[in-house]
Design an enzyme around this catalytic site. Structure first.
Site, PDB file in Angstrom:
ATOM      1  N   LYS A 185       0.817  -1.219   0.000  1.00  0.00           N
ATOM      2  CA  LYS A 185       0.000   0.000   0.000  1.00  0.00           C
ATOM      3  C   LYS A 185       0.847   1.264   0.000  1.00  0.00           C
ATOM      4  CE  LYS A 185      -3.362  -2.903   0.423  1.00  0.00           C
ATOM      5  NZ  LYS A 185      -4.085  -3.373  -0.770  1.00  0.00           N
ATOM      6  N   TYR A 211     -12.770 -14.078   3.577  1.00  0.00           N
ATOM      7  CA  TYR A 211     -11.716 -13.101   3.795  1.00  0.00           C
ATOM      8  C   TYR A 211     -11.192 -13.192   5.228  1.00  0.00           C
ATOM      9  CZ  TYR A 211      -9.366  -8.646   4.463  1.00  0.00           C
ATOM     10  OH  TYR A 211      -8.434  -7.689   4.756  1.00  0.00           O
ATOM     11  N   TYR A 237      -3.429 -12.080   2.825  1.00  0.00           N
ATOM     12  CA  TYR A 237      -3.162 -11.774   1.417  1.00  0.00           C
ATOM     13  C   TYR A 237      -2.016 -12.602   0.840  1.00  0.00           C
ATOM     14  CZ  TYR A 237      -6.173  -7.736   2.141  1.00  0.00           C
ATOM     15  OH  TYR A 237      -7.241  -6.935   2.442  1.00  0.00           O
TER      16      TYR A 237
END
Length: 336
Positions: A49, A263, A289
């Site tokens: 990010k 998730y 992830y």
């Protein structure tokens, strides 16, 4: 394509290393496996990010923002890097956390990324699963504006066309590294969630006429939903850099067979992949992830998906701080 015409602040340690993984390669008996170490971007323990935030925080500065608002799950890697960026640039930060994980444990709620968010001084607000997160952030923005602040909203994962520029740039960086080493790249693989990383990468790879296929390993949505989300964002990103029509629907490929029960819910294949890389290469991957993306890569190599490839690059999106939040749900015994 000239990314220097877009505002940008320096937050990341770039270029990130491109490392060959010899022991994993031998273990899998498939193509040569490389890892692009975007876990080494540096900001707030690093992660993918940070590349997006270089462009997003510059845009916030251009708009004279005094407070950043963003959202994610309780253990959001994006949130951790966002509040760290706000600290670095002298801004306040409001984080909205959606309770996406059922039966969350005490480590999940208090450790890992969320501990770092508090260390960086974020003001954290929690909402129930299924909340309209865009509306929630806008409500906070209106509240802060009424108090005299200038809020700037960053979407979950930093995934809008401005944020995706970070991974357009990453694609260019990767091509330069490959060319410098006379390395022909046959495939790039990564974990795909909020879509910005995959969208930016495919725009950069296509703009450079690289001919390198890109595969996203999904971590939350089904294939059709994920590919459509990435496609829309990739098209918008291509428009932003002045290359409308660059992206075709067939450019977007996501394999969502490794999500498991949802998730942020650990899977055995993810756990095994994390253990394997820790003990073969001394590398740490996260449970949400990069761990699931890695599990997908390992399984696909075993199934012959890359049988015609010589060199495959896995983009390591970071997130190792999240391991501490899952310490009661991960096993250090590969046989369990």
């Amino acid at each position: 394509m000239l990314l220097s015409r877009f505002s940008r602040v320096s937050l990341a340690h770039l270029p990130t290393p491109l490392e060959f993984l010899p022991r994993l390669t031998r273990h899998l008996g498939g193509p040569d496996i490389y890892v692009k170490r975007d876990d080494c971007t540096g900001l707030g323990t690093g992660g993918n990010k940070t590349r997006k935030l270089e462009f997003l925080m510059a845009d916030a500065q251009d708009k004279n923002a005094t407070v950043i608002i963003s959202q994610g799950a309780v253990q959001s890697n994006h949130a951790r890097q966002t509040v760290a960026a706000a600290c670095k640039l002298g801004m306040k930060c409001e984080l909205v956390f959606e309770k996406r994980v059922s039966d969350a444990s005490e480590p999940y709620l208090q450790s890992g990324n969320v501990f770092l968010d508090r260390l960086f001084g974020a003001n954290i607000r929690e909402v129930e699963k299924g909340t309209d997160m865009d509306a929630a952030m806008q409500s906070i923005a209106d509240e802060l504006a009424a108090d005299g602040e200038t809020p700037y909203i960053i979407p979950g994962g930093g995934s809008n066309p401005i944020g995706a520029l970070g991974y357009v740039d990453c694609a260019l960086e990767l091509i330069v590294q490959a060319n410098t080493r006379d390395l022909v790249l046959d495939h790039v693989v990564h974990a795909t969630g909020s879509a910005g990383t995959q969208a930016g990468l495919i725009v950069g790879l296509k703009a450079m006429h690289s001919g390198i296929p890109l595969l996203g390993i999904g971590v939350n949505a089904g294939r059709t939903e994920q590919e459509e989300k990435v496609y829309k964002l990739a098209c918008s990103t291509a428009d932003l850099i002045g290359a409308p029509g660059l992206i075709e629907r067939d450019d977007i490929v996501a394999n969502c067979d490794y999500v498991g029960d949802g998730y942020g819910v650990p899977t055995k294949s993810m756990n095994d992949a994390i253990l394997l890389l820790a003990r073969l290469e001394g590398l740490l991957f996260d449970p949400v992830y990069s761990g699931k993306g890695l599990a997908g890569l390992i399984d696909l190599v075993g199934n012959g998906y890359f049988r015609d490839a010589k060199n495959v690059v896995f983009i390591h999106t970071g997130g190792a701080a999240g391991l501490f939040a899952y310490r009661d749900r991960l096993s250090t015994d590969p046989s369990s």
